[in-house]
Design a protein around this motif. Sequence first.
Motif, PDB file in Angstrom:
ATOM      1  N   GLY A 177       0.818  -1.209   0.000  1.00 17.57           N
ATOM      2  CA  GLY A 177       0.000   0.000   0.000  1.00 17.57           C
ATOM      3  C   GLY A 177       0.848   1.254   0.000  1.00 17.57           C
ATOM      4  O   GLY A 177       0.517   2.252  -0.668  1.00 17.57           O
ATOM      5  N   PHE A 178       1.948   1.212   0.732  1.00 17.24           N
ATOM      6  CA  PHE A 178       2.860   2.366   0.758  1.00 17.24           C
ATOM      7  C   PHE A 178       3.456   2.594  -0.625  1.00 17.24           C
ATOM      8  O   PHE A 178       3.490   3.729  -1.122  1.00 17.24           O
ATOM      9  CB  PHE A 178       3.966   2.100   1.781  1.00 17.24           C
ATOM     10  N   GLY A 192       0.872   3.933  -2.931  1.00 21.71           N
ATOM     11  CA  GLY A 192       0.632   5.346  -2.627  1.00 21.71           C
ATOM     12  C   GLY A 192       1.711   6.250  -3.185  1.00 21.71           C
ATOM     13  O   GLY A 192       1.454   7.434  -3.472  1.00 21.71           O
ATOM     14  N   GLN A 252      11.123   8.386  -5.027  1.00 21.32           N
ATOM     15  CA  GLN A 252      10.428   7.173  -4.604  1.00 21.32           C
ATOM     16  C   GLN A 252      11.370   6.221  -3.865  1.00 21.32           C
ATOM     17  O   GLN A 252      11.012   5.646  -2.837  1.00 21.32           O
ATOM     18  CB  GLN A 252       9.816   6.473  -5.818  1.00 21.32           C
ATOM     19  N   ARG A 295       2.924   7.247   9.188  1.00 23.44           N
ATOM     20  CA  ARG A 295       2.033   8.347   8.805  1.00 23.44           C
ATOM     21  C   ARG A 295       2.817   9.627   8.533  1.00 23.44           C
ATOM     22  O   ARG A 295       2.464  10.420   7.649  1.00 23.44           O
ATOM     23  CB  ARG A 295       1.020   8.602   9.918  1.00 23.44           C
ATOM     24  N   VAL A 340       2.409   9.366   3.086  1.00 24.43           N
ATOM     25  CA  VAL A 340       1.862   8.518   2.017  1.00 24.43           C
ATOM     26  C   VAL A 340       0.498   7.993   2.456  1.00 24.43           C
ATOM     27  O   VAL A 340       0.316   7.583   3.605  1.00 24.43           O
ATOM     28  CB  VAL A 340       2.810   7.342   1.710  1.00 24.43           C
ATOM     29  N   GLU A 341      -0.460   7.962   1.513  1.00 31.33           N
ATOM     30  CA  GLU A 341      -1.801   7.489   1.835  1.00 31.33           C
ATOM     31  C   GLU A 341      -2.261   6.446   0.823  1.00 31.33           C
ATOM     32  O   GLU A 341      -2.029   6.591  -0.386  1.00 31.33           O
ATOM     33  CB  GLU A 341      -2.792   8.656   1.850  1.00 31.33           C
ATOM     34  N   HIS A 342      -2.911   5.396   1.337  1.00 28.15           N
ATOM     35  CA  HIS A 342      -3.493   4.377   0.468  1.00 28.15           C
ATOM     36  C   HIS A 342      -4.338   3.445   1.350  1.00 28.15           C
ATOM     37  O   HIS A 342      -3.929   3.133   2.479  1.00 28.15           O
ATOM     38  CB  HIS A 342      -2.407   3.565  -0.252  1.00 28.15           C
ATOM     39  N   LEU A 371      -2.473   0.433   2.668  1.00 28.65           N
ATOM     40  CA  LEU A 371      -1.529   0.833   3.714  1.00 28.65           C
ATOM     41  C   LEU A 371      -2.247   0.900   5.056  1.00 28.65           C
ATOM     42  O   LEU A 371      -1.728   0.411   6.075  1.00 28.65           O
ATOM     43  CB  LEU A 371      -0.912   2.185   3.361  1.00 28.65           C
ATOM     44  N   ASP A 372      -3.441   1.494   5.076  1.00 21.51           N
ATOM     45  CA  ASP A 372      -4.205   1.596   6.317  1.00 21.51           C
ATOM     46  C   ASP A 372      -4.521   0.210   6.892  1.00 21.51           C
ATOM     47  O   ASP A 372      -4.392  -0.022   8.099  1.00 21.51           O
ATOM     48  CB  ASP A 372      -5.517   2.349   6.074  1.00 21.51           C
TER      49      ASP A 372
END
Length: 451
Positions: free
Chosen positions: A176-177, A180, A218, A240, A244-246, A249-250
């Motif tokens: 996920g990271f 993102g 990246q 956090r 990066v958001e996705h 990832l959460d």
Amino acid sequence: MSAKIRPLSGFPELLPAQRVVEQQVVDTLRHTFELHGFAGIETRAVEPLDQLLRKGDTSKEVYLLRRLQEESPEGHAGLGLHFDLTVPFARYVLENAGRLEFPFRRYQIQKVWRGERPQEGRFREFTQADIDIVGRDTLAFHHDVEVTRVMLDALSRIDLLPGLRLQVNNRKLIQGFYAGLGIDDTDEVMRLVDKLDKLPVEQVRALLVDEAGASDAQAEQVLALATIRSADASFVDRVRALGVEHPLLDEGLTELAALVAGCADLVDDRVRIEADLSIARGLDYYTGTVFETRLDGYESLGSICSGGRYDALASDGRTTYPGVGISLGLSRLVVTLLARTGMTADRAVPSAVLVAVNDEDSRSESDAIATALRAHGVPCEVAASAAKFGKQIRYAERRGIPYVWFTGEAGHQVKDIRTGEQVAADPDTWAPPHDDLRPKVVSRTDQEQKQ
């Protein structure tokens, strides 16, 4: 002139006293796994090559099965020795799905074979100890926590181990990271990050750019994530903070935080658990939790206990069997500890008592005494010859047998040959102290002090 026999590199064999050490570790593992409700199985040694090679880059490690008079065009039977216990276990689940109850909990302690270059801790034939929980179509995340706790419990019961650190991560978190960040080939990035314990950071950075197609920015973020480690859930805020958001990832952060918290009560001065976001595991069937384990003072060995969650390892096209498991490199662990520490057993035989033989005509009487001792669980053997008692005592000394049983005009007597104490005894009821009943694992220091 006979040819000189040489050991085969990568195929370790143990002397009897060393085998005692290995067997005590096996017994501890089996006992702990069964305490947690895991059933033992054994799978066949060979699998079809298409099964062995369908996951991960393992083709260079597989030993082929070939008859001496093989006549097939391929030059082999299309079979290979299994290189781990996970691939044959997946086949076993599919083959027996109609006769198994799910979630199916199994342990397996068995030989495997890999065509690797032999070195410390790496062999061509070795024993692994695996536990897995497999579900039908779904498998709740709490089983990830359970498998982790079971292996931590088992390792903590092996007294001969130094301190150890179980490192955990979650592939959802790292995938996920990377997603993102806008990275397309997340699997290749994970494969390269997995090399961080073998290659310098700058070299991995260059590989990320050159082979995975990441930009410099990246690559910097990927390496920043891999530096995060913590013994509690504080890693969540540090991730956090990277901005990066996705959604994946959460999900990974939530699962990993739950795993660390779920095992916190098992942590002590010998056994530790750590969220380590550099852990990726090279095999491509892992989809969530991943584990690695390192021994204090034996970091050069790498991981001695690894595994993770696999949501699609086994499927028959209609039903998918997700699972989570962890594998201990038993030979990797035990053979290395034996070589480095000189650890062994205090005797090379299980016998606690040697029953002396007065003369060959009365050997049957000595056999009857041994039978009586064995009837209530005392391991013993009868002297090989009716030599003078002094020679029979030395026979026992050379084998580490602590007691010698004599029969004469005074009746039955047993002698502790370490102290010289000799007392009357009844073979139907006498037993040695508990500490003498079975061989004990001793260190090199213990042996030197004894001498």
